[in-house]
Design a protein around this motif. Structure first.
Motif, PDB file in Angstrom:
ATOM      1  N   LEU B   8       0.842  -1.199   0.000  1.00  0.00           N
ATOM      2  CA  LEU B   8       0.000   0.000   0.000  1.00  0.00           C
ATOM      3  C   LEU B   8       0.882   1.257   0.000  1.00  0.00           C
ATOM      4  N   ARG B   9       1.873   1.290   0.897  1.00  0.00           N
ATOM      5  CA  ARG B   9       2.767   2.451   1.000  1.00  0.00           C
ATOM      6  C   ARG B   9       3.471   2.696  -0.328  1.00  0.00           C
ATOM      7  N   GLU B  10       4.033   1.655  -0.871  1.00  0.00           N
ATOM      8  CA  GLU B  10       4.784   1.775  -2.128  1.00  0.00           C
ATOM      9  C   GLU B  10       3.942   2.360  -3.243  1.00  0.00           C
ATOM     10  N   ASN B  11       2.649   2.160  -3.152  1.00  0.00           N
ATOM     11  CA  ASN B  11       1.771   2.650  -4.205  1.00  0.00           C
ATOM     12  C   ASN B  11       0.982   3.881  -3.781  1.00  0.00           C
ATOM     13  N   ILE B  54     -15.223  -1.771   2.169  1.00  0.00           N
ATOM     14  CA  ILE B  54     -14.651  -3.113   2.041  1.00  0.00           C
ATOM     15  C   ILE B  54     -14.409  -3.424   0.566  1.00  0.00           C
ATOM     16  N   TYR B  55     -15.392  -3.170  -0.239  1.00  0.00           N
ATOM     17  CA  TYR B  55     -15.261  -3.445  -1.673  1.00  0.00           C
ATOM     18  C   TYR B  55     -14.080  -2.688  -2.266  1.00  0.00           C
ATOM     19  N   LYS B  56     -13.988  -1.404  -1.955  1.00  0.00           N
ATOM     20  CA  LYS B  56     -12.906  -0.600  -2.532  1.00  0.00           C
ATOM     21  C   LYS B  56     -11.551  -1.129  -2.115  1.00  0.00           C
ATOM     22  N   ASN B  57     -11.412  -1.482  -0.864  1.00  0.00           N
ATOM     23  CA  ASN B  57     -10.109  -1.918  -0.382  1.00  0.00           C
ATOM     24  C   ASN B  57      -9.756  -3.315  -0.851  1.00  0.00           C
ATOM     25  N   VAL B  58     -10.743  -4.149  -0.930  1.00  0.00           N
ATOM     26  CA  VAL B  58     -10.484  -5.478  -1.461  1.00  0.00           C
ATOM     27  C   VAL B  58     -10.011  -5.365  -2.911  1.00  0.00           C
ATOM     28  N   ALA B  59     -10.606  -4.450  -3.662  1.00  0.00           N
ATOM     29  CA  ALA B  59     -10.204  -4.252  -5.057  1.00  0.00           C
ATOM     30  C   ALA B  59      -8.770  -3.733  -5.134  1.00  0.00           C
ATOM     31  N   VAL B  60      -8.435  -2.817  -4.233  1.00  0.00           N
ATOM     32  CA  VAL B  60      -7.071  -2.279  -4.219  1.00  0.00           C
ATOM     33  C   VAL B  60      -6.070  -3.396  -3.956  1.00  0.00           C
ATOM     34  N   LEU B  61      -6.345  -4.187  -2.940  1.00  0.00           N
ATOM     35  CA  LEU B  61      -5.427  -5.262  -2.571  1.00  0.00           C
ATOM     36  C   LEU B  61      -5.336  -6.313  -3.674  1.00  0.00           C
ATOM     37  N   ARG B  62      -6.447  -6.573  -4.302  1.00  0.00           N
ATOM     38  CA  ARG B  62      -6.446  -7.530  -5.404  1.00  0.00           C
ATOM     39  C   ARG B  62      -5.572  -6.999  -6.543  1.00  0.00           C
ATOM     40  N   LEU B  64      -3.152  -5.019  -6.354  1.00  0.00           N
ATOM     41  CA  LEU B  64      -1.742  -5.004  -5.943  1.00  0.00           C
ATOM     42  C   LEU B  64      -1.216  -6.429  -5.753  1.00  0.00           C
ATOM     43  N   ASP B  65      -2.006  -7.417  -6.162  1.00  0.00           N
ATOM     44  CA  ASP B  65      -1.624  -8.828  -6.022  1.00  0.00           C
ATOM     45  C   ASP B  65      -1.345  -9.220  -4.580  1.00  0.00           C
ATOM     46  N   GLN B  66      -2.084  -8.630  -3.685  1.00  0.00           N
ATOM     47  CA  GLN B  66      -1.926  -8.984  -2.279  1.00  0.00           C
ATOM     48  C   GLN B  66      -3.052  -9.898  -1.814  1.00  0.00           C
ATOM     49  N   LEU B  67      -3.937 -10.210  -2.739  1.00  0.00           N
ATOM     50  CA  LEU B  67      -5.154 -10.901  -2.384  1.00  0.00           C
ATOM     51  C   LEU B  67      -5.568 -11.772  -3.560  1.00  0.00           C
ATOM     52  N   LEU B  68      -5.844 -13.034  -3.272  1.00  0.00           N
ATOM     53  CA  LEU B  68      -6.381 -13.895  -4.328  1.00  0.00           C
ATOM     54  C   LEU B  68      -7.893 -13.835  -4.282  1.00  0.00           C
ATOM     55  N   GLU B  69      -8.478 -13.473  -5.398  1.00  0.00           N
ATOM     56  CA  GLU B  69      -9.926 -13.431  -5.488  1.00  0.00           C
ATOM     57  C   GLU B  69     -10.430 -14.704  -6.130  1.00  0.00           C
ATOM     58  N   LEU B  70     -11.277 -15.409  -5.414  1.00  0.00           N
ATOM     59  CA  LEU B  70     -11.870 -16.636  -5.932  1.00  0.00           C
ATOM     60  C   LEU B  70     -13.312 -16.366  -6.299  1.00  0.00           C
ATOM     61  N   GLY B  71     -13.570 -16.149  -7.561  1.00  0.00           N
ATOM     62  CA  GLY B  71     -14.944 -15.907  -7.992  1.00  0.00           C
ATOM     63  C   GLY B  71     -15.609 -17.203  -8.385  1.00  0.00           C
ATOM     64  N   PHE B  72     -16.776 -17.444  -7.837  1.00  0.00           N
ATOM     65  CA  PHE B  72     -17.519 -18.630  -8.228  1.00  0.00           C
ATOM     66  C   PHE B  72     -18.667 -18.224  -9.137  1.00  0.00           C
ATOM     67  N   ASP B  80      -8.421 -14.715  -0.324  1.00  0.00           N
ATOM     68  CA  ASP B  80      -7.329 -15.302   0.434  1.00  0.00           C
ATOM     69  C   ASP B  80      -6.180 -14.315   0.480  1.00  0.00           C
ATOM     70  N   GLY B  81      -5.923 -13.777   1.667  1.00  0.00           N
ATOM     71  CA  GLY B  81      -4.852 -12.802   1.825  1.00  0.00           C
ATOM     72  C   GLY B  81      -3.555 -13.433   2.266  1.00  0.00           C
ATOM     73  N   ASN B  82      -3.594 -14.726   2.518  1.00  0.00           N
ATOM     74  CA  ASN B  82      -2.382 -15.386   2.999  1.00  0.00           C
ATOM     75  C   ASN B  82      -1.599 -16.066   1.885  1.00  0.00           C
ATOM     76  N   LYS B  83      -2.300 -16.500   0.883  1.00  0.00           N
ATOM     77  CA  LYS B  83      -1.640 -17.097  -0.273  1.00  0.00           C
ATOM     78  C   LYS B  83      -2.199 -16.424  -1.526  1.00  0.00           C
ATOM     79  N   PRO B  84      -1.669 -15.225  -1.824  1.00  0.00           N
ATOM     80  CA  PRO B  84      -2.259 -14.441  -2.920  1.00  0.00           C
ATOM     81  C   PRO B  84      -1.782 -14.885  -4.303  1.00  0.00           C
ATOM     82  N   TYR B  85      -1.796 -16.184  -4.520  1.00  0.00           N
ATOM     83  CA  TYR B  85      -1.387 -16.718  -5.818  1.00  0.00           C
ATOM     84  C   TYR B  85      -2.251 -17.944  -6.102  1.00  0.00           C
TER      85      TYR B  85
END
Lengths: 139, 139
Positions: B8-11, B54-62, B64-72, B80-85
């Motif tokens: 977040l800081r870097e960006n 929440i939506y805005k921040n989740v999008a930011v983290l996603r 920045l590749d800090q968050l894996l989004e699993l869309g069903f 998943d914020g622990n294994k963002p790959y």
DNA sequence: TATTTGTTGATAATCATTTTCCATAAAAAA
DNA sequence: TTTTTTATGGAAAATGATTATCAACAAATA
């Protein structure tokens, strides 16, 4: 195609021209058509066909396990009437083409998972995403 | 958690209390929370928090590749914020619990696919669906 | 401190796909 | 054929998670 007609008959669904046309599109399509694409193809034979009819019939075939429904997270559904069972896909993120690669190792994975996790595994979904050779060349 | 803050800081994103609360929920969650679940947890600390935040921040983290989004395909997103790959999942179709099984064979598959199909594979998705031991017992 | 810029919260708007509705048409049964 | 049941077509409505809006607020900068 034959199998689909039988499944319809066995379940007291009527064999209508529209249904046959939809089945034909599904059977002859070597790709993974969307509802919209099925609609367009059926319309060439039956110009008055309604989108609702496609949706209703696709749902029927899906419920009879005659059709694999591939739902993607962007609300784009694609269908496979030739291999109506879980199998891996390779999806081009540019042109949306979908291929069926040969991958055998999945059955083993499922067995191992059952042992490891205690889950009763009933379905799976394996998709690879990338850019197909054609779309790579077009750059 | 630290990594997320750094990203977040870097960006040039500001470190706000709400953001920290969201990061904390993500970092401490061993499961795969939904937006709704993150929302509820953040609200225990910041009762006025908005779903939009929440939506805005989740999008930011996603992004920045800090968050894996699993869309069903049923429009249910999990994070998943622990294994963002990309990694495989086992999903319980009853309680919606999601586990991370150990499966190593995927890297090989991707290589083989590249050779077979000519695709440039950038992502994959492997989900197994079934019923977890707990839900089996509850029957 | 004053100024600027980014973020939040609350609600309204969005969006495309899918369902629903029902009168009409067609298929199966009597 | 007549009756009964099911399917179709056309349009409208639902769906519901996500996004946009914008005034009020808070963090960084000068």
């Amino acid at each position: 195609m034959r199998k689909m007609v039988d499944a319809l008959r066995e379940n007291q669904y009527r064999i209508t021209p529209q249904r046959l046309a939809i089945l034909k599109v599904l059977a002859e399509s070597k790709g993974h058509p969307s509802v919209e694409s099925i609609y367009e193809q059926v319309q060439t034979r039956f110009p008055t066909t309604s989108l609702a009819t496609i949706y209703k019939n696709v749902a029927v075939l899906r419920d009879l396990d005659q059709l694999l429904e591939l739902g993607f997270s962007d609300d784009s559904n694609r269908y496979d009437g030739n291999k109506p069972y879980d199998h891996p896909h390779v999806v081009c993120t540019v042109c949306r083409k979908i291929l069926d690669p040969d991958i055998s190792a999945l059955a083993d994975m499922t067995q191992e998972l059952t042992r490891e996790t205690g889950f009763t595994i009933t379905r799976h979904r394996l998709d690879f995403f990338g850019v197909c050779p054609e779309c790579q060349a077009r750059r």
